[in-house]
Every structure is written in C-alpha cells, then in structure tokens.
Design an enzyme around this catalytic site. Structure first.
Site, mmCIF file in Angstrom:
data_model
loop_
_atom_site.group_PDB
_atom_site.id
_atom_site.type_symbol
_atom_site.label_atom_id
_atom_site.label_comp_id
_atom_site.label_asym_id
_atom_site.label_seq_id
_atom_site.Cartn_x
_atom_site.Cartn_y
_atom_site.Cartn_z
ATOM 1 N N LYS A 1 -5.922 -1.797 -1.341
ATOM 2 C CA LYS A 1 -6.899 -1.728 -0.390
ATOM 3 C C LYS A 1 -7.444 -3.077 -0.332
ATOM 4 O O LYS A 1 -7.563 -3.479 0.942
ATOM 5 C CB LYS A 1 -8.009 -0.733 -0.825
ATOM 6 N N TYR B 1 0.918 -1.151 0.063
ATOM 7 C CA TYR B 1 0.040 -0.043 0.153
ATOM 8 C C TYR B 1 1.177 1.306 0.139
ATOM 9 O O TYR B 1 2.006 1.404 -0.479
ATOM 10 C CB TYR B 1 -1.052 -0.023 1.213
#
Length: 572
Positions: A183, A110
């Site tokens: 995500k 991420y």
C-alpha cells in the site's frame, strides 16, 4: 535523538537534500543512495571513492538496467523479490521504475502477487522498512514507533494491519507487514506521498494459522491470535501511542478481520484521523463506477435498486456510502436504506428472529412481512435468484467470494427488466469472481455495464470492444491520503469519502457501449491529484482541515514527491 544522515530541504518535491552521512552509511540508506549515479566529484566529497564501480551511470540508464532485470525474473514472486530489494536499496530508482511501469508492476508490488509474498514472508525474509509491534510488549510501543528517527511533524500516514483478513487468504500473522508495504508503494507512486513520511506497521497479536505456528522459520509471536478485552486494550494502547508520537498522521487500517474492521473504524473515527480502505476505499471506488454508469444512462442515483450479494465488511461499506450519496440526491435515510437488498451466507438479511447477522448488517435487514408475496424457489429461503426475480434490481454487486454465483439465469432475469444493467462482480482474485465479463456481456446481449474487482482484458462482442473497468482501490486511497496530508485533516469524514467517489466518477465518460466505468490505473497520478483536491475541499467544508487551502492546486502539486535524484547539499 541521534543526528540524521540526511535532511530534506524546502524547495518542493524533495528536490534538495542535505547529507550528513559519509561512506558506506550512504550506500546503506536507500533515500540518499543513488549507487553508480553518484558523480566522481560527489564520490570524493562523500568518501565513496573505491566503494562503487568507476563508471558513472545516470538515472535513465539505471532505469533501463533495472527494468531489464525485472523482466528477466522467471516468476512473479521473483519479480516481487527483486523490486523489494530495490526499494530497500535505492528509493528514487525504485519509485521511478514503478511510476514509469505502474500498470505492469502494480499487480507485482500489490495484489495478487503480494499474497504469495505474504505467505512466504518468513522464508523469503529480507530487510523491510516497517514497524513491528507485539501485543506481548505493549510497553515498547512508543519506542518502536520512534525507531525510524522521525519527529512529530514528519509522518503523514501510518498504514497498519493485524493481518487477520489478508486479501482473501486470511490470517497471515506477522507477514501482513507486506500488505502495508505494498500500500505504501502505491501511495507514493500514485499520489506522490513522500515515502519517508509513511510508516508501515504490523500489529503482531499472534496467529491462528497452524501452518505458520508449526513453521520453525516463522518470525512472529508463537501463540494463537489474541482476542477480546486484551486485544481491544492493545489497539487502544497503539492508537494512543501513535497519536502521541505522530499527532498529525492518518491511521489507515488495512485487512483487519470482518469482526473488527467496522467496530474499530466506528470506535476511533471520531477520535483520530482514521480510514479503512477495505470499507471506505472499496465503497468509494464502487460508488464511482455506479455514479458513472447512472450518469451514462441519463438516470438519477435515487431511482436505482441495489442488490449486494455478500454483506461483509466490503459489501456493507459500499451500501453505507451509497446511502450517503442517495441522501445527497434527495432521499431520507430510511428511503435510502430501503433501496438495498443484502445477502449473508444464509440468503437475504431479514429481521427474522431466527436469523443471525452482524451488528453492521442490522440497518439493512428487510422486514420479513414485506416478503410474503414473493415467488420463491424454496419456501422460507430468500436466495439471490429469488431476490433478483422479485426486486428487479438495476445494480447487482458481488462481494461474496462465491465464484459463479451470478449465474446465466440470474443475469438474464435482471437484464429482462433493465435496459443497461450495472453488474459488478468484485470478489478477488479472479477465481472467486461472481461472473466473468465475457459471460455477462453475452447474457445481456452487450447491454451490461461492468466493473470487476480483478483486472480483465477487453471483451469483443458483435463488433464492439468492451473495456472492463477494474474497481481498484488505488483509484481512491492515494488521493485521500494526499488530500488529508495537504490540508492536515484531523478526521476523515463521510463527506470526504463521498467527495473522493464523485471525483473519480467525474473523470469517466460513459456514452456508448464499451466505454469504461472508471479511469485507467495508467492515469493514477492525475486521478489521485483530482481526488486529493476534492477531499481537501470537503475537509475544509466539514470543518476538519487544520491547514487553510489558499491555493489548492498549487498546494497539491507541491506536496507530490517526485522520484528524481535531488540536488545534494554536502556538509563539510
């Protein structure tokens, strides 16, 4: 519908799987592929003999090999590429590795590393298990959404972006699919949402990024970003198609531009189950830090004064949730809004007729008449230093993307009127932070209570070690997704978002200088389960839960997928 290669059977945590595929089809399917971990008997039954090296490697040994391979990658981007390839090859191994090393690997899968991966998406392209939807092919929306061979009850979550506001790096075209994949990884690793029940979706509406449009390798639609009525029509077509194909799935909006994020959330929040992490997730984690700090100061939220430097999507989202919590603490809506001073690029947002601001900022505009007695550095200009000098805020929040804007003079001025000021420089990445924790601690003589957007190492000051809380949305959104899935909520209400903030705050104990305002990301499974319980209970209270909570703890636990190789039921 074609026959599925496998079927997850009842029994909790995805622990039993019926396999219908054989041979190389198994090795090409990441959910059922376990590579060299297949036993010799399984290899015979599944027609894998000769397709794998002879030695059988159990999961633990595969994990050691995978972690060593990860560590040997020379750059963060190479580590990202390795993990992406592993995810597309072996679901269980990838998520077990990520879960075991979440604090270390989250910055790779991420932010911040994923920002570089998004920029290089077309050059580094390899198979991505996402859904690509084009504004130039609206008639194919339903077909594309069904391409993963899911039934209407098989998807809990769609993570969708149009790639306009990616991680502070702006319009990245079709490469934005990677932010949704990142995500997705966190949803599963942190909250145990079954990865098969999550779809990552990119809405390709073109791009205004000239670098991409002039790159012969660029994989998206080659025209400028579509806006206006045609854009809105496409979003409407997408929402209708998604709601038809997956009627129980939550729509998670991700990294839409400021001009669309609030507008789309307001348009659809009362029609479908929808959540915007940049607005609601950011607001919840920031509110969690503030609630923990206020409690640690033995004060009430209603007695605080808030200055938010940067009244964009995130900043106004924070204000909106805090207003809800202030009302819960006994204030009227007008009284709650009166506790906020918000800046735009031109300074304080006011009702001055000459000032331009976005519609979502309007409720926080200060009356120009109330500023007549202010002491100003420059007449007619109400800048951050002026606001702090005249308001004496107890909470200073930065969502401006203006590095260093919390100057020493401003911070010392604030600390001169507050015993333990709450200061939250939230802009990402680190280079954009409004201030760094070491300076804030020094300028306040160790009294500042700090949460940042980027991770910072602990700070030592006058013999005290200060743990710097990171206001990471991963503390919030996975638990919201899990809670929504467990109770099958048909909406995400303000009460559910507030409940998520209060749940995270309940896990923080702030008693002495140096205590963190937020839980560690190392503890995300427990945090997410706690958030999910609170969110599901709030959904039931708000009347939006379609599945009753007969045994909430057990229901949450049973819904959390575990990254272990399941028992195989092999059909003849």
């Amino acid at each position: 519908m074609p026959r599925r290669q496998y079927e997850v059977l009842p029994g909790g945590h995805g622990s039993r799987v019926k396999i219908n595929a054989r041979g190389r089809a198994i090795l090409r399917n990441p959910r059922i592929n376990r590579g060299t971990a297949f036993t010799q008997e399984e290899r015979k039954q599944l027609q894998l003999v000769g397709l794998l090296p002879t030695h059988v490697t159990p999961l633990e040994a595969q994990l050691r090999r995978a972690y060593e391979r990860f560590r040997k990658a020379e750059t963060a981007l190479e580590q990202f590429a390795y993990l992406q390839a592993l995810r597309e090859r072996n679901t269980v191994l990838f998520y077990r590795l990520l879960s075991d090393h979440l604090a270390e690997m989250m910055p790779i899968v991420y932010t911040p590393t994923i920002g570089e991966a998004i920029k290089e998406f077309s050059l580094w392209y390899q198979a991505v298990n996402g859904v690509f939807l084009s504004i130039d092919q609206p008639d194919l929306l339903e077909r594309a959404l069904r391409s993963n061979v899911h039934g209407p009850d098989d998807v809990d979550l769609l993570i969708v972006t149009d790639s306009e506001g990616i991680l502070g790096i702006g319009d990245q075209g079709v490469g934005g699919i990677q932010i949704c994949m990142g995500k997705k990884s966190i949803y599963t690793a942190a909250a145990g949402l079954d990865p098969d029940r999550i779809l990552a979706v990119v809405l390709d509406v073109g791009t205004d990024n000239l670098r991409l449009l002039n790159d012969e390798l660029y994989l998206g639609e080659r025209h400028g970003r579509v806006r206006g009525a045609r854009y809105d029509e496409f979003i409407e077509q997408f929402v209708e198609a998604a709601s038809k194909v997956y009627p129980h799935a939550m729509l998670h909006w991700e990294d839409f531009g400021a001009g669309n994020a609030h507008r789309l959330l307001e348009t659809y929040r009362d029609r479908v189950c929808t959540f915007n992490d940049d607005i609601q997730g950011t607001a919840a984690v920031v509110a969690s830090a503030i609630l923990a700090g206020v409690k640690g100061n033995r004060e009430r939220l209603r007695d605080q004064k808030f200055v938010i430097h940067g009244g964009g999507t995130a900043g106004v989202g924070v204000a909106g949730l805090l207003v809800d919590l202030l009302i819960k603490d006994g204030l009227t809506e007008d009284e709650a809004r009166s506790r906020f001073w918000i800046t735009s690029s031109r300074g304080l947002v006011t009702d001055d007729a000459t000032q331009k601001f976005r519609d979502f900022q309007r409720p926080y505009a200060r009356g120009i008449g109330e500023l007549e007695e202010w002491e100003l550095d420059q007449p007619g200009h109400y800048m951050l230093a002026d606001i702090v000098r005249n308001v004496h805020p107890t909470v200073l929040i930065g969502t401006s993307g203006q590095p260093g804007s919390f100057t020493e003079d401003i911070v010392r001025d604030m600390a001169g009127h507050v015993d333990r000021p709450l200061i939250l420089p939230l802009s990402n990445p680190t280079a954009l932070a409004e201030a760094v924790p070491s300076d804030l601690i020094e300028w306040t003589d160790g009294r500042a209570m700090i949460a940042t957007g980027s991770p910072f190492a602990p700070v030592s000051y006058q013999g005290v070690a200060y743990t710097i809380a990171q206001a990471n949305n991963a503390l919030i959104f996975p638990g919201i997704g899990l809670g929504v899935a467990v109770c099958r909520a048909n909406r995400v209400t303000d009460g559910m978002v507030a409940a998520s903030a209060e749940a995270v705050a309940s896990l923080s104990v702030v008693q002495i200088r140096g205590d963190s305002l937020l839980p560690s990301v190392k503890d995300l499974r427990r945090v997410s389960a706690t958030v999910a319980l609170a969110v599901a209970a709030a959904a039931e209270q708000d009347g939006v839960a379609e599945r009753p909570l007969t045994d909430p703890v057990e229901q949450i636990y049973d819904a959390m997928w575990q990254p272990v190789y399941p028992e195989l039921i092999i059909e003849n």
